[in-house]
Design a protein around this motif. Structure first.
Motif, PDB file in Angstrom:
ATOM      1  N   VAL A   5      36.253 103.541  22.636  1.00 20.16           N
ATOM      2  CA  VAL A   5      35.383 103.534  23.842  1.00 20.16           C
ATOM      3  C   VAL A   5      35.336 102.420  24.609  1.00 20.16           C
ATOM      4  O   VAL A   5      35.592 102.430  25.760  1.00 20.16           O
ATOM      5  CB  VAL A   5      33.986 104.372  23.381  1.00 20.16           C
ATOM      6  N   PRO A   6      35.010 101.431  24.054  1.00 18.13           N
ATOM      7  CA  PRO A   6      34.957  99.901  24.571  1.00 18.13           C
ATOM      8  C   PRO A   6      36.170  99.733  25.325  1.00 18.13           C
ATOM      9  O   PRO A   6      36.246  99.114  26.257  1.00 18.13           O
ATOM     10  CB  PRO A   6      34.238  99.128  23.808  1.00 18.13           C
ATOM     11  N   ARG A   8      38.598 101.615  26.178  1.00 20.68           N
ATOM     12  CA  ARG A   8      39.078 102.566  27.317  1.00 20.68           C
ATOM     13  C   ARG A   8      38.176 101.952  28.626  1.00 20.68           C
ATOM     14  O   ARG A   8      38.631 102.145  29.602  1.00 20.68           O
ATOM     15  CB  ARG A   8      38.601 103.889  26.940  1.00 20.68           C
ATOM     16  N   ARG A   9      36.860 101.756  28.507  1.00 23.71           N
ATOM     17  CA  ARG A   9      35.975 101.505  29.504  1.00 23.71           C
ATOM     18  C   ARG A   9      36.648 100.073  30.038  1.00 23.71           C
ATOM     19  O   ARG A   9      36.743  99.773  31.282  1.00 23.71           O
ATOM     20  CB  ARG A   9      34.637 101.065  28.990  1.00 23.71           C
ATOM     21  N   LEU A  12      39.690 100.809  32.288  1.00 14.36           N
ATOM     22  CA  LEU A  12      39.276 101.409  33.448  1.00 14.36           C
ATOM     23  C   LEU A  12      38.742 100.421  34.193  1.00 14.36           C
ATOM     24  O   LEU A  12      38.851 100.609  35.350  1.00 14.36           O
ATOM     25  CB  LEU A  12      38.379 102.498  33.227  1.00 14.36           C
ATOM     26  N   ARG A  13      37.649  99.719  33.886  1.00 14.57           N
ATOM     27  CA  ARG A  13      37.132  98.669  34.575  1.00 14.57           C
ATOM     28  C   ARG A  13      38.374  97.600  35.063  1.00 14.57           C
ATOM     29  O   ARG A  13      38.463  97.246  36.253  1.00 14.57           O
ATOM     30  CB  ARG A  13      36.114  97.582  33.849  1.00 14.57           C
ATOM     31  N   TYR A  55      31.248  95.190  40.414  1.00 19.85           N
ATOM     32  CA  TYR A  55      32.447  94.288  39.889  1.00 19.85           C
ATOM     33  C   TYR A  55      32.698  92.918  40.519  1.00 19.85           C
ATOM     34  O   TYR A  55      32.982  92.335  39.981  1.00 19.85           O
ATOM     35  CB  TYR A  55      33.664  95.154  40.509  1.00 19.85           C
TER      36      TYR A  55
END
Length: 231
Positions: A5-6, A8-9, A12-13, A55
């Motif tokens: 999960v981290p 993937r995050r 994506l970030r 961001y």
């Protein structure tokens, strides 16, 4: 699963951040430096302004990141071209730097305009300077350092002190080349001016009506530069 999960995050970030920067350059290409704004980027991406702020806290943070990314890409390419030649081929390394600078600039006009063109209105760079810009300056001084024993006999540099230059530049140069005098920085700036001048005219289209072969003009200028350094 917990690690996925981290990851993937983070992926994506990173992808979103890259898209923000790409759109910022596109906006600048079509509307000039004034067009770079977080709200305009948010509209292009279908995001809210608050989401963009997650961001980049400010427009200046985004511009600093863009400048550093563009400069880093440029410097890495120039260093690779330089290092493809042996250290004792000072003239060849200077020419490799110059020719690849022109090639990169013509292939990346938006990036060239960002780091060498009109400043982004209202932009306040960080006090310590942009890291990649200092790296580029140090690399140019390194090229001059290799030519210095010859060049110093053929050049007029005037009377200069270390206090004539930005402290961050001085710290970077003196850390890498403690024996070089301030005149070497002057020469590196003059070398840079000759490399940059014709390329800027070409990128901005000012040579279009004067010559069909700007590359030949640039090569002639670089050949004269090398000669002036004693090679």
């Amino acid at each position: 699963m917990g690690d996925q999960v981290p990851n993937r995050r983070a992926r994506l970030r990173a992808e979103t951040s890259a898209e923000i920067k790409a759109i910022a350059l596109k906006l600048m290409a079509t509307g000039g430096p004034d067009a770079i704004s977080l709200r305009a980027i948010a509209r292009e991406m279908g995001m809210t302004a608050n989401a963009i702020y997650g961001y980049y806290a400010t427009r200046d943070d985004l511009v600093t990141t863009l400048i550093n990314d563009v400069y880093s890409d440029l410097v890495e390419r120039l260093e690779a071209a330089r290092d493809a030649l042996p250290p004792d081929d000072a003239a060849g390394r200077i020419l490799a730097w110059a020719e690849n600078f022109r090639t990169w600039s013509l292939a990346n006009p938006e990036g060239f305009r960002l780091i060498y063109g009109d400043p982004v209105p209202g932009y306040q760079p960080p006090e310590e300077g942009v890291e990649a810009e200092l790296r580029a300056c140090a690399a140019l001084v390194g090229l001059v350092a290799a030519a210095w024993p010859r060049a110093v006999e053929r050049q007029s540099h005037g009377d200069h002190e270390w206090t004539d230059f930005d402290p961050h530049v001085v710290d970077t140069v003196r850390a890498d080349h403690p024996d070089l005098p301030p005149a070497a920085v002057v020469l590196s700036l003059r070398v840079w001016g000759r490399m940059h001048g014709l390329v800027a005219l070409e990128v901005y289209g000012h040579l279009r009506t004067q010559t069909r072969e700007p590359g030949k003009v640039y090569s002639a200028e670089m050949a004269d530069l090398i000669s002036s350094l004693g090679f």
